[in-house]
Motif scaffolding. Structure first.
Motif, mmCIF file in Angstrom:
data_model
loop_
_atom_site.group_PDB
_atom_site.id
_atom_site.type_symbol
_atom_site.label_atom_id
_atom_site.label_comp_id
_atom_site.label_asym_id
_atom_site.label_seq_id
_atom_site.Cartn_x
_atom_site.Cartn_y
_atom_site.Cartn_z
ATOM 1 N N PRO A 101 -2.384 -2.483 50.249
ATOM 2 C CA PRO A 101 -1.052 -1.908 50.004
ATOM 3 C C PRO A 101 -0.869 -1.498 48.549
ATOM 4 N N GLU A 102 -1.536 -2.185 47.637
ATOM 5 C CA GLU A 102 -1.487 -1.797 46.225
ATOM 6 C C GLU A 102 -2.064 -0.398 46.047
ATOM 7 N N ALA A 103 -3.219 -0.140 46.660
ATOM 8 C CA ALA A 103 -3.845 1.175 46.552
ATOM 9 C C ALA A 103 -2.992 2.244 47.222
ATOM 10 N N ARG A 104 -2.343 1.906 48.337
ATOM 11 C CA ARG A 104 -1.471 2.881 48.999
ATOM 12 C C ARG A 104 -0.284 3.235 48.106
ATOM 13 N N VAL A 136 -1.625 8.932 34.411
ATOM 14 C CA VAL A 136 -2.864 8.486 33.787
ATOM 15 C C VAL A 136 -3.100 7.057 34.246
ATOM 16 N N VAL A 137 -4.127 6.872 35.052
ATOM 17 C CA VAL A 137 -4.442 5.564 35.621
ATOM 18 C C VAL A 137 -5.752 5.089 35.012
ATOM 19 N N PHE A 138 -5.716 3.944 34.376
ATOM 20 C CA PHE A 138 -6.941 3.359 33.841
ATOM 21 C C PHE A 138 -7.544 2.428 34.900
ATOM 22 N N GLN A 139 -7.035 1.226 35.012
ATOM 23 C CA GLN A 139 -7.553 0.265 35.987
ATOM 24 C C GLN A 139 -6.713 0.346 37.264
ATOM 25 N N PRO A 140 -7.290 0.816 38.373
ATOM 26 C CA PRO A 140 -6.511 0.921 39.609
ATOM 27 C C PRO A 140 -6.393 -0.398 40.362
ATOM 28 N N PHE A 141 -7.172 -1.409 39.963
ATOM 29 C CA PHE A 141 -7.177 -2.678 40.679
ATOM 30 C C PHE A 141 -6.330 -3.685 39.899
ATOM 31 N N GLY A 142 -5.246 -4.140 40.498
ATOM 32 C CA GLY A 142 -4.299 -4.996 39.785
ATOM 33 C C GLY A 142 -4.590 -6.482 39.927
ATOM 34 N N THR A 143 -5.852 -6.858 39.954
ATOM 35 C CA THR A 143 -6.215 -8.267 40.105
ATOM 36 C C THR A 143 -5.566 -9.103 39.011
ATOM 37 N N SER A 144 -4.930 -10.198 39.415
ATOM 38 C CA SER A 144 -4.224 -11.034 38.449
ATOM 39 C C SER A 144 -4.156 -12.456 38.974
ATOM 40 N N CYS A 172 1.383 -4.754 33.669
ATOM 41 C CA CYS A 172 1.782 -6.127 34.015
ATOM 42 C C CYS A 172 1.395 -6.530 35.424
ATOM 43 N N SER A 173 0.853 -5.597 36.221
ATOM 44 C CA SER A 173 0.460 -5.877 37.599
ATOM 45 C C SER A 173 1.647 -6.471 38.364
ATOM 46 N N THR A 174 1.437 -7.568 39.084
ATOM 47 C CA THR A 174 2.512 -8.121 39.917
ATOM 48 C C THR A 174 3.303 -9.220 39.211
ATOM 49 N N GLY A 175 3.100 -9.404 37.904
ATOM 50 C CA GLY A 175 4.009 -10.236 37.140
ATOM 51 C C GLY A 175 3.491 -11.544 36.599
ATOM 52 N N ASP A 176 2.226 -11.894 36.868
ATOM 53 C CA ASP A 176 1.732 -13.180 36.367
ATOM 54 C C ASP A 176 1.830 -13.270 34.837
ATOM 55 N N GLU A 177 1.510 -12.171 34.147
ATOM 56 C CA GLU A 177 1.603 -12.181 32.683
ATOM 57 C C GLU A 177 3.036 -12.410 32.222
ATOM 58 N N LEU A 178 3.981 -11.803 32.921
ATOM 59 C CA LEU A 178 5.378 -11.942 32.518
ATOM 60 C C LEU A 178 5.828 -13.391 32.581
ATOM 61 N N PHE A 179 5.454 -14.078 33.652
ATOM 62 C CA PHE A 179 5.868 -15.476 33.788
ATOM 63 C C PHE A 179 5.116 -16.375 32.808
ATOM 64 N N MET A 210 -4.006 -6.232 28.835
ATOM 65 C CA MET A 210 -5.009 -7.170 29.327
ATOM 66 C C MET A 210 -5.640 -6.610 30.609
ATOM 67 N N ALA A 211 -6.924 -6.304 30.536
ATOM 68 C CA ALA A 211 -7.647 -5.746 31.688
ATOM 69 C C ALA A 211 -7.014 -4.440 32.159
ATOM 70 N N VAL A 212 -6.563 -3.616 31.196
ATOM 71 C CA VAL A 212 -5.932 -2.333 31.500
ATOM 72 C C VAL A 212 -6.885 -1.173 31.223
ATOM 73 N N PHE A 213 -7.482 -1.131 30.039
ATOM 74 C CA PHE A 213 -8.295 0.008 29.637
ATOM 75 C C PHE A 213 -9.724 -0.164 30.148
ATOM 76 N N ARG A 214 -9.837 -0.147 31.467
ATOM 77 C CA ARG A 214 -11.109 -0.388 32.133
ATOM 78 C C ARG A 214 -11.019 0.169 33.552
ATOM 79 N N HIS A 215 -12.135 0.189 34.224
ATOM 80 C CA HIS A 215 -12.173 0.531 35.642
ATOM 81 C C HIS A 215 -13.187 -0.383 36.292
#
Length: 239
Positions: A19-22, A35-43, A72-79, A138-143
């Motif tokens: 669903p993230e990719a969709r 502009v998409v750097f890392q399409p995979f939001g693993t966190s 920030c992906s799904t928010g782990d960094e924020l918390f 964090m883990a943004v400027f990568r693929h």
């Protein structure tokens, strides 16, 4: 990875499964060019606890601090940042609308999360200049597919996009503010913006086999990863 049609087939397969990719695919189809750097939001929670702790030591008291999680992906960094800096203002930006919806759901379920805000964005162009005490990429400027060791990165990451992005991050930092870049496939020190910073903590790669790439998009020799914590220098005084 360089076979004709590989990227399209991989994107379709990933979109069907995730669903993230969709969410990202829909945003690309219906909105302006992203502009998409890392399409995979693993966190995961507290993934960067050591680096965040170092930043806390550098910044001292968190009263009035403004922090930005770029990607920030799904928010782990924020918390994680909220736990370390309970009085700071924390902002999260992510290119994927699905991730931001997940962040908003988590904030709602938390009941009260004053000082945390999120938005969909692929850059910090909409953020005020010199407004943040620390920015985390964090883990943004990568693929993720580059971890297989492609000789060139421009099928997935373009240095010009990276340079524009870090220029914007630099603009948004206060003088003396900290820019944290981790797990990048491109090096901040290769950009023009780096001239306005000093590196105060190099961050060695967790896996020395992971590749890094130069401004010409070619793979660099092993050990050339440029992750680190960088402090923005004051603007030069006019004569």
């Amino acid at each position: 990875m360089r076979l004709p049609g590989f990227r399209l087939v991989h994107a379709v397969y990933h979109a069907i499964r995730s669903p993230e990719a969709r969410g990202l695919a829909w945003a690309r189809l219906t909105g302006p060019r992203l502009v998409v750097f890392q399409p995979f939001g693993t966190s995961r929670p507290d993934r960067h606890a050591d680096v965040f702790g170092y930043v806390k030591d550098q910044l001292g008291s968190d009263t009035g601090l403004r922090l930005l999680s770029f990607g920030c992906s799904t928010g782990d960094e924020l918390f994680s940042l909220r736990a370390l800096f309970p009085s700071a203002t924390v902002r999260g930006l992510d290119v994927n609308p699905y991730n931001i919806r997940k962040c908003q759901d988590r904030l709602s379920q938390a009941g009260s999360a004053p000082g945390i805000s999120v938005a969909v964005a692929d850059s910090t162009k909409g953020e005020p200049s010199e407004s943040y005490d620390a920015i985390f990429a964090m883990a943004v400027f990568r693929h993720g597919l580059l971890d297989f060791g492609a000789d060139r990165c421009d099928d997935y990451l373009r240095f010009a996009d990276f340079e524009r992005a870090v220029n914007e991050l630099a603009r948004c930092l206060k003088p003396g503010g900290l820019l944290v870049i981790r797990y990048a496939h491109l090096r901040f020190r290769d950009t023009a913006a780096f001239r306005g910073f000093e590196e105060i903590l190099p961050l060695p790669p967790t896996d020395p086999t992971k590749p890094a790439y130069g401004p010409n998009h070619c793979r660099l020799p092993p050990g050339q990863v440029g992750d680190g914590v960088f402090r923005k220098l004051p603007a030069p005084k006019a004569d």
